[in-house]
Design a protein around this motif. Structure first.
Motif, PDB file in Angstrom:
ATOM      1  N   GLY A 164       0.821  -1.213   0.000  1.00 62.01           N
ATOM      2  CA  GLY A 164       0.000   0.000   0.000  1.00 62.01           C
ATOM      3  C   GLY A 164       0.853   1.259   0.000  1.00 62.01           C
ATOM      4  N   ASN A 165       0.214   2.369  -0.113  1.00 61.58           N
ATOM      5  CA  ASN A 165       0.880   3.661  -0.264  1.00 61.58           C
ATOM      6  C   ASN A 165       0.885   4.448   1.041  1.00 61.58           C
ATOM      7  OD1 ASN A 165       2.111   5.785  -1.451  1.00 61.58           O
ATOM      8  ND2 ASN A 165       0.310   6.529  -2.564  1.00 61.58           N
ATOM      9  N   GLU A 166       0.260   3.882   2.077  1.00 63.32           N
ATOM     10  CA  GLU A 166       0.148   4.635   3.331  1.00 63.32           C
ATOM     11  C   GLU A 166       1.497   4.703   4.039  1.00 63.32           C
ATOM     12  OE1 GLU A 166      -0.644   0.474   3.440  1.00 63.32           O
ATOM     13  OE2 GLU A 166      -1.917   2.033   2.563  1.00 63.32           O
ATOM     14  N   PRO A 167       1.781   5.842   4.663  1.00 63.72           N
ATOM     15  CA  PRO A 167       3.074   5.986   5.326  1.00 63.72           C
ATOM     16  C   PRO A 167       3.231   5.012   6.494  1.00 63.72           C
ATOM     17  CG  PRO A 167       1.643   7.875   5.791  1.00 63.72           C
ATOM     18  CD  PRO A 167       0.928   7.023   4.798  1.00 63.72           C
ATOM     19  N   ALA A 168       4.466   4.599   6.724  1.00 63.23           N
ATOM     20  CA  ALA A 168       4.743   3.693   7.840  1.00 63.23           C
ATOM     21  C   ALA A 168       4.404   4.407   9.152  1.00 63.23           C
ATOM     22  CB  ALA A 168       6.211   3.296   7.822  1.00 63.23           C
ATOM     23  N   PRO A 169       3.977   3.665  10.161  1.00 64.53           N
ATOM     24  CA  PRO A 169       3.624   4.298  11.436  1.00 64.53           C
ATOM     25  C   PRO A 169       4.826   4.967  12.109  1.00 64.53           C
ATOM     26  CG  PRO A 169       3.575   1.889  11.600  1.00 64.53           C
ATOM     27  CD  PRO A 169       3.726   2.233  10.173  1.00 64.53           C
ATOM     28  N   PHE A 170       5.995   4.495  11.789  1.00 65.89           N
ATOM     29  CA  PHE A 170       7.199   5.160  12.313  1.00 65.89           C
ATOM     30  C   PHE A 170       8.265   5.089  11.233  1.00 65.89           C
ATOM     31  CE2 PHE A 170       7.207   0.715  13.362  1.00 65.89           C
ATOM     32  CZ  PHE A 170       8.456   0.301  12.991  1.00 65.89           C
ATOM     33  N   ASN A 171       9.260   5.913  11.341  1.00 65.56           N
ATOM     34  CA  ASN A 171      10.321   5.894  10.337  1.00 65.56           C
ATOM     35  C   ASN A 171      11.248   4.720  10.569  1.00 65.56           C
ATOM     36  OD1 ASN A 171       9.302   8.086   9.109  1.00 65.56           O
ATOM     37  ND2 ASN A 171      10.688   9.535  10.114  1.00 65.56           N
ATOM     38  N   GLU A 172      11.242   3.844   9.605  1.00 62.78           N
ATOM     39  CA  GLU A 172      12.053   2.651   9.710  1.00 62.78           C
ATOM     40  C   GLU A 172      13.537   3.014   9.637  1.00 62.78           C
ATOM     41  OE1 GLU A 172      11.870  -1.770   7.729  1.00 62.78           O
ATOM     42  OE2 GLU A 172      10.983  -0.080   6.669  1.00 62.78           O
TER      43      GLU A 172
ATOM     44  N   SER B  82      18.694  18.509  -0.078  1.00 58.76           N
ATOM     45  CA  SER B  82      17.672  19.426  -0.608  1.00 58.76           C
ATOM     46  C   SER B  82      17.819  19.650  -2.110  1.00 58.76           C
ATOM     47  CB  SER B  82      17.705  20.757   0.144  1.00 58.76           C
ATOM     48  OG  SER B  82      19.027  21.207   0.238  1.00 58.76           O
ATOM     49  N   ASN B  83      18.968  19.255  -2.700  1.00 61.42           N
ATOM     50  CA  ASN B  83      19.101  19.320  -4.166  1.00 61.42           C
ATOM     51  C   ASN B  83      18.129  18.363  -4.866  1.00 61.42           C
ATOM     52  OD1 ASN B  83      21.288  21.149  -4.180  1.00 61.42           O
ATOM     53  ND2 ASN B  83      22.688  19.460  -3.692  1.00 61.42           N
ATOM     54  N   TRP B  84      17.752  17.299  -4.189  1.00 62.90           N
ATOM     55  CA  TRP B  84      16.996  16.237  -4.845  1.00 62.90           C
ATOM     56  C   TRP B  84      15.647  15.935  -4.202  1.00 62.90           C
ATOM     57  CZ3 TRP B  84      18.569  14.597  -9.494  1.00 62.90           C
ATOM     58  CH2 TRP B  84      19.894  14.824  -9.850  1.00 62.90           C
ATOM     59  N   GLU B  85      15.440  16.354  -2.961  1.00 65.03           N
ATOM     60  CA  GLU B  85      14.228  15.965  -2.234  1.00 65.03           C
ATOM     61  C   GLU B  85      12.973  16.581  -2.859  1.00 65.03           C
ATOM     62  OE1 GLU B  85      14.575  13.768   0.200  1.00 65.03           O
ATOM     63  OE2 GLU B  85      12.462  13.663   0.813  1.00 65.03           O
ATOM     64  N   LEU B  86      11.949  15.742  -3.077  1.00 65.83           N
ATOM     65  CA  LEU B  86      10.660  16.219  -3.595  1.00 65.83           C
ATOM     66  C   LEU B  86       9.586  15.965  -2.544  1.00 65.83           C
ATOM     67  CD1 LEU B  86      10.834  14.792  -7.241  1.00 65.83           C
ATOM     68  CD2 LEU B  86      11.071  17.189  -6.562  1.00 65.83           C
ATOM     69  N   PRO B  87       8.557  16.838  -2.487  1.00 65.96           N
ATOM     70  CA  PRO B  87       7.493  16.621  -1.494  1.00 65.96           C
ATOM     71  C   PRO B  87       6.723  15.332  -1.798  1.00 65.96           C
ATOM     72  CG  PRO B  87       7.219  18.751  -2.627  1.00 65.96           C
ATOM     73  CD  PRO B  87       8.322  18.028  -3.313  1.00 65.96           C
ATOM     74  N   ARG B  88       6.617  14.472  -0.798  1.00 63.51           N
ATOM     75  CA  ARG B  88       5.983  13.171  -0.954  1.00 63.51           C
ATOM     76  C   ARG B  88       4.528  13.285  -1.436  1.00 63.51           C
ATOM     77  NH1 ARG B  88       7.849   8.291   0.961  1.00 63.51           N
ATOM     78  NH2 ARG B  88       9.619   9.155   2.052  1.00 63.51           N
ATOM     79  N   ASN B  89       3.842  14.348  -0.973  1.00 59.16           N
ATOM     80  CA  ASN B  89       2.420  14.466  -1.334  1.00 59.16           C
ATOM     81  C   ASN B  89       2.210  14.944  -2.775  1.00 59.16           C
ATOM     82  OD1 ASN B  89       3.289  17.039  -0.914  1.00 59.16           O
ATOM     83  ND2 ASN B  89       1.618  17.641   0.452  1.00 59.16           N
ATOM     84  N   HIS B  90       3.285  15.258  -3.501  1.00 61.38           N
ATOM     85  CA  HIS B  90       3.148  15.600  -4.919  1.00 61.38           C
ATOM     86  C   HIS B  90       3.169  14.354  -5.802  1.00 61.38           C
ATOM     87  CE1 HIS B  90       4.479  20.089  -4.735  1.00 61.38           C
ATOM     88  NE2 HIS B  90       3.667  19.757  -3.740  1.00 61.38           N
ATOM     89  N   LEU B  91       3.448  13.203  -5.190  1.00 64.17           N
ATOM     90  CA  LEU B  91       3.647  11.965  -5.938  1.00 64.17           C
ATOM     91  C   LEU B  91       2.376  11.119  -5.876  1.00 64.17           C
ATOM     92  CD1 LEU B  91       6.367  11.026  -7.208  1.00 64.17           C
ATOM     93  CD2 LEU B  91       6.672   9.589  -5.202  1.00 64.17           C
ATOM     94  N   VAL B  92       1.868  10.722  -7.057  1.00 63.80           N
ATOM     95  CA  VAL B  92       0.729   9.798  -7.101  1.00 63.80           C
ATOM     96  C   VAL B  92       1.200   8.493  -7.731  1.00 63.80           C
ATOM     97  CG1 VAL B  92      -1.646   9.455  -7.879  1.00 63.80           C
ATOM     98  CG2 VAL B  92      -0.829  11.775  -7.375  1.00 63.80           C
ATOM     99  N   LEU B  93       1.287   7.444  -6.918  1.00 59.63           N
ATOM    100  CA  LEU B  93       1.813   6.169  -7.408  1.00 59.63           C
ATOM    101  C   LEU B  93       0.771   5.441  -8.247  1.00 59.63           C
ATOM    102  CD1 LEU B  93       3.716   4.809  -4.264  1.00 59.63           C
ATOM    103  CD2 LEU B  93       4.596   6.216  -6.140  1.00 59.63           C
ATOM    104  N   GLY B  94       1.247   4.750  -9.295  1.00 57.09           N
ATOM    105  CA  GLY B  94       0.364   3.995 -10.186  1.00 57.09           C
ATOM    106  C   GLY B  94       0.802   2.551 -10.342  1.00 57.09           C
TER     107      GLY B  94
ATOM    108  N   MET C  36       5.054   3.150 -11.837  1.00 59.20           N
ATOM    109  CA  MET C  36       4.780   4.379 -12.572  1.00 59.20           C
ATOM    110  C   MET C  36       4.193   5.374 -11.581  1.00 59.20           C
ATOM    111  SD  MET C  36       2.641   3.900 -15.964  1.00 59.20           S
ATOM    112  CE  MET C  36       2.160   5.229 -16.987  1.00 59.20           C
ATOM    113  N   ALA C  37       4.444   6.659 -11.789  1.00 61.22           N
ATOM    114  CA  ALA C  37       3.850   7.653 -10.898  1.00 61.22           C
ATOM    115  C   ALA C  37       3.698   8.960 -11.651  1.00 61.22           C
ATOM    116  CB  ALA C  37       4.725   7.849  -9.667  1.00 61.22           C
ATOM    117  N   GLU C  38       2.883   9.840 -11.055  1.00 56.78           N
ATOM    118  CA  GLU C  38       2.704  11.162 -11.631  1.00 56.78           C
ATOM    119  C   GLU C  38       3.200  12.162 -10.608  1.00 56.78           C
ATOM    120  OE1 GLU C  38      -1.206  11.722 -13.577  1.00 56.78           O
ATOM    121  OE2 GLU C  38      -0.939  13.843 -13.013  1.00 56.78           O
TER     122      GLU C  38
END
Ligand code: ADE
Length: 305
Positions: free
Chosen positions: A1-9, A16-28, A41-43
């Motif tokens: 699933g796409n739901e975030p883990a309950p804690f950071n594994e 910051s040169n490469w990090e993208l906001p997670r909520n901009h990503l729609v997984l397919g 695939m993702a948008e």
């Protein structure tokens, strides 16, 4: 699933040169799956991308290997004929490595699907059944394909990157017939290479290996040149399986040792076959470097203008 883990594994340093906001990503849909990894695939911001991640049941080593692959891609830099890194999501959730998406999938299947002849002969049963070709691929297109891969490999070699698994299955086809070498940043555990373990397509990767890789697990740009020769053969046969009768690493090694090589494919010009044979010199120093292969292909294509 796409739901975030309950804690950071795991925690990764923020780049910051490469990090993208997670909520901009729609997984397919899933594009590919290996033993420990998955590509979906993702948008993101109206663009289609491919996202690499680890699967459930992964080990710490699998994460480390994905991180390493991403770091290798950052260091190697951009080239049109490689799958480029676009960004990552590394904070508060699973690690996503975001790379260019190639809409036409891998080169082997692309060639096979669009082969203009013998579409139900010489098929291996692992291939999907034939449907009418959507693309008309000419001999000149094939040479342009080989040329682009040589340019990508020349770039990777100039960046001191050894691919170790160059094959049509690891080249992706983007829009406008732009070819892109994939998986060049993958950490390969050479010492534990199991010659008898088939890849996901049920094929033995040994058939792309130079004699020194088979014998001593030695890899450098010259062994990549050998694999490039096999890839040329795959291109000129529209995606056939190399050495169809050879079944083991030992059998292949003695075949090569005795000086035998694959014959010229029917639809292959002598110029290209000569190049293949140069890539398959037993002595690695006799093989042309990628820079020379690019120049040779430049001349071949100029002659076809
Ligand atoms: N399969 C694996 N990686 C891919 C990519 N980047 N684009 C399209 N298909 C893929």
């Amino acid at each position: 699933g796409n739901e975030p883990a309950p804690f950071n594994e795991y925690e990764f340093p923020l780049d910051s040169n490469w990090e993208l906001p997670r909520n901009h990503l729609v997984l397919g849909a899933t594009l590919g799956e290996g033993a420990f990894g998955r590509v979906v695939m993702a948008e993101v911001n109206n663009a289609i991308v491919a996202v690499k991640m680890v699967k459930e049941g992964h080990t710490d080593d699998d994460i480390a290997s994905l991180v390493r692959e991403m770091e290798v891609m950052k260091i190697i830099g951009r080239h049109i004929n490689i799958i480029n890194l676009l960004g990552c999501c590394s904070q508060s959730g699973p690690l996503y490595v975001i790379v260019e998406f190639a809409p036409h999938g891998n080169l082997k299947d692309f060639l096979y699907k669009n082969r203009p002849f013998g579409r139900d002969q010489d098929r291996d049963s692992s291939q999907p059944p034939p449907s009418p070709p959507a693309h008309m691929i000419t001999e000149k297109d094939l040479i342009k394909f080989a040329h682009q891969i040589a340019r990508g490999m020349d770039y990777l070699a100039s960046r001191r990157c050894i691919h170790r698994d160059l094959a049509a299955r690891n080249v992706l086809v983007s829009d406008d017939y732009v070819l892109k070498i994939a998986d060049f940043g993958l950490a390969r555990d050479i010492q534990s290479t199991d010659y008898y373990r088939k890849n996901t397509n049920g094929r033995l990767p040994i058939k792309w290996m130079a004699p020194e890789s088979l014998q001593e697990k030695f890899y450098d740009s010259k062994s990549d040149v050998w694999s490039y020769g096999i890839l040329l053969w795959e291109i000129m046969t529209y995606g056939q399986q190399p050495y169809p009768t050879i079944m083991s690493a030992e059998e292949l090694y003695s075949y090569l040792m005795s000086g035998q090589r694959m014959e010229k494919p029917a639809k292959c010009s002598m110029n290209i076959y000569i190049l293949m044979r140069q890539c398959w010199h037993f002595n690695a120093d006799d093989r042309p470097p990628f820079t020379e292969i690019v120049e040779y292909m430049d001349k071949l294509l100029q002659a076809k203008e």
